[in-house]
Design an enzyme around this catalytic site. Structure first.
Site, PDB file in Angstrom:
ATOM      1  N   THR A 246       1.864  -4.511   4.166  1.00 49.38           N
ATOM      2  CA  THR A 246       1.761  -4.870   5.587  1.00 49.38           C
ATOM      3  C   THR A 246       1.209  -6.278   5.825  1.00 49.38           C
ATOM      4  O   THR A 246       1.422  -6.850   6.884  1.00 49.38           O
ATOM      5  CB  THR A 246       0.881  -3.848   6.351  1.00 49.38           C
ATOM      6  OG1 THR A 246      -0.407  -3.821   5.744  1.00 49.38           O
ATOM      7  CG2 THR A 246       1.505  -2.477   6.349  1.00 49.38           C
ATOM      8  N   ASP A 247       0.503  -6.833   4.812  1.00 46.57           N
ATOM      9  CA  ASP A 247      -0.162  -8.129   5.054  1.00 46.57           C
ATOM     10  C   ASP A 247       0.820  -9.245   5.404  1.00 46.57           C
ATOM     11  O   ASP A 247       0.537 -10.089   6.258  1.00 46.57           O
ATOM     12  CB  ASP A 247      -0.980  -8.556   3.828  1.00 46.57           C
ATOM     13  CG  ASP A 247      -2.203  -7.670   3.595  1.00 46.57           C
ATOM     14  OD1 ASP A 247      -2.513  -6.844   4.467  1.00 46.57           O
ATOM     15  OD2 ASP A 247      -2.841  -7.812   2.536  1.00 46.57           O
TER      16      ASP A 247
ATOM     17  N   SER B  11       1.668  -7.289  -0.960  1.00 48.67           N
ATOM     18  CA  SER B  11       2.392  -8.306  -0.186  1.00 48.67           C
ATOM     19  C   SER B  11       1.709  -9.682  -0.149  1.00 48.67           C
ATOM     20  O   SER B  11       2.390 -10.675   0.105  1.00 48.67           O
ATOM     21  CB  SER B  11       2.755  -7.802   1.202  1.00 48.67           C
ATOM     22  OG  SER B  11       1.670  -7.790   2.057  1.00 48.67           O
TER      23      SER B  11
ATOM     24  N   THR C 187       0.822  -1.209   0.000  1.00 51.55           N
ATOM     25  CA  THR C 187       0.000   0.000   0.000  1.00 51.55           C
ATOM     26  C   THR C 187       0.856   1.260   0.000  1.00 51.55           C
ATOM     27  O   THR C 187       0.483   2.272  -0.594  1.00 51.55           O
ATOM     28  CB  THR C 187      -0.942  -0.027   1.232  1.00 51.55           C
ATOM     29  OG1 THR C 187      -1.808  -1.144   1.082  1.00 51.55           O
ATOM     30  CG2 THR C 187      -1.763   1.233   1.360  1.00 51.55           C
TER      31      THR C 187
HETATM   32  N1  ASP Z   1      -2.794  -5.407   1.075  1.00 51.50           N
HETATM   33  C1  ASP Z   1      -1.667  -4.521   1.267  1.00 51.50           C
HETATM   34  C2  ASP Z   1      -0.372  -5.294   1.086  1.00 51.50           C
HETATM   35  O1  ASP Z   1       0.007  -5.984   1.989  1.00 51.50           O
HETATM   36  C3  ASP Z   1      -1.735  -3.941   2.614  1.00 51.50           C
HETATM   37  C4  ASP Z   1      -0.656  -2.959   2.937  1.00 51.50           C
HETATM   38  O2  ASP Z   1       0.370  -2.840   2.302  1.00 51.50           O
HETATM   39  O3  ASP Z   1      -0.851  -2.274   3.935  1.00 51.50           O
HETATM   40  O4  ASP Z   1       0.239  -5.175   0.068  1.00 51.50           O
END
Ligand code: ASP
Length: 323
Positions: A88-89, A55, A13
């Site tokens: 973050t995932d 991710s 993200t």
């Molecule tokens: N869905 C996103 C990812 O992990 C969430 C994020 O980056 O916060 O790529």
């Protein structure tokens, strides 16, 4: 002298934009972060975009490629610290993989964002600046791999994503962050216990992760047996107990020498062989299941994949999971 910081973008993200008409958040042709932070006082940023992936698309092969890239760069030029931007995932899995396998003393810091680059209250650039502050800090050396988000510094070993959307999503249950970042600087209040890096040159073992539930039987275990697993991690109940109807399935896997690691589905505490009833931790340990020392399921899976590259011996795996 200026510090050399290796800044590696992998996607997430933090590198995405929101379509203001549809509300969709997705990666574009180019990474918006590449245009920012071209110049920072006293810092030479050596920036590369290794991947541009959400991710959930990150694989163990990507993690290994990232580790190799960091090692090659730090062997061929002078690097004072490494910052990695990541979705973050699965950030905690990549962070933990690097923590277990890298043997660098320079700071290695992962960061990400919960709000994309053009959203109101976007936390990406702010987190990235905080991560760079930690990466240049001399007192952040020899702390293992760190995760910096929302003004806090966490260890890769303990940190986990706890909230689907809140910017304070990264927490270290039971232990808390080991430091904070603010306008005045970077402050640590704990020092992690570090362990020796584990060797890994490939990462392709077939290791499954399942979560136990009330009334669970052996059917999922039978299905896993058909998939030629190299190992299995089970998020067990409470202190490390399983429903008795799982015992035949566990025995079949153990008879085939498939290592099974037990963690708890509770996010505080460690799994232990305390209970003596059928399916209780004592019986599981006596059968040959390996109890892990406080990791969550997804990190125990990464560790088992790494460990299986070195050994399939139960005693050796037990020793690896005891630290
Ligand atoms: N869905 C996103 C990812 O992990 C969430 C994020 O980056 O916060 O790529």
């Amino acid at each position: 002298m200026n510090k050399n910081i290796l800044l590696i973008h992998t996607g997430g993200t933090i590198s995405m934009e929101e379509d203001h008409e549809t509300g969709e958040v997705k990666p574009g042709e180019t990474n918006p972060l590449m245009d920012h932070l071209k110049e920072l006082p006293d810092i030479n940023l050596i920036t590369t975009e290794l991947f541009h992936l959400p991710s959930p698309h990150i694989t163990p092969e990507n993690m290994l490629h990232l580790k190799t890239y960091i090692e090659e760069e730090s062997n061929t030029r002078h690097i004072d610290g490494v910052v990695i931007t990541h979705g973050t995932d699965t950030l905690e899995e990549t962070a933990y993989f690097l923590d277990v396998t890298l043997s660098l003393t320079i700071p290695v810091v992962l960061t990400g964002a919960m709000r994309s680059s053009n959203e109101l209250g976007s936390d990406g650039l702010y987190n990235l600046l905080s991560a760079i502050k930690v990466a240049v800090a001399d007192h952040a050396k020899s702390m293992g791999v760190l995760v910096v988000m929302n003004d806090e510094v966490h260890t890769a070993k303990n940190v986990t994503k706890t909230h689907t959307s809140n910017i304070a999503t990264f927490q270290s249950p039971q232990y808390g962050p080991i430091g904070i970042v603010n306008k005045a600087g970077v402050f640590f209040h704990h020092k992690p216990i570090l362990t020796r890096a584990l060797h890994v040159s490939k990462l392709n073992k077939n290791v499954f992760l399942i979560k136990a539930f009330a009334g669970m039987d052996s059917s999922l275990l039978k299905g896993i047996e058909q998939l030629n697993p190299d190992g299995l991690v089970i998020e067990a109940l409470g202190q490390g107990n399983l429903p008795p109807m799982m015992l035949p399935g566990l025995k079949n896997l153990l008879d085939k020498n498939i290592p099974i690691v037990v963690v708890s589905r509770c996010f505080n505490g460690i799994a232990q062989d305390v209970y003596g009833y059928e399916g209780g931790g004592r019986q599981l340990k006596d059968m040959g299941l390996i109890f892990s020392n406080g990791l969550n399921g997804q990190k125990a899976r990464i560790k088992l994949m790494i460990a299986l590259e070195t050994s399939t011996e139960r005693e050796e795996l037990e020793a690896i999971f005891s630290t």
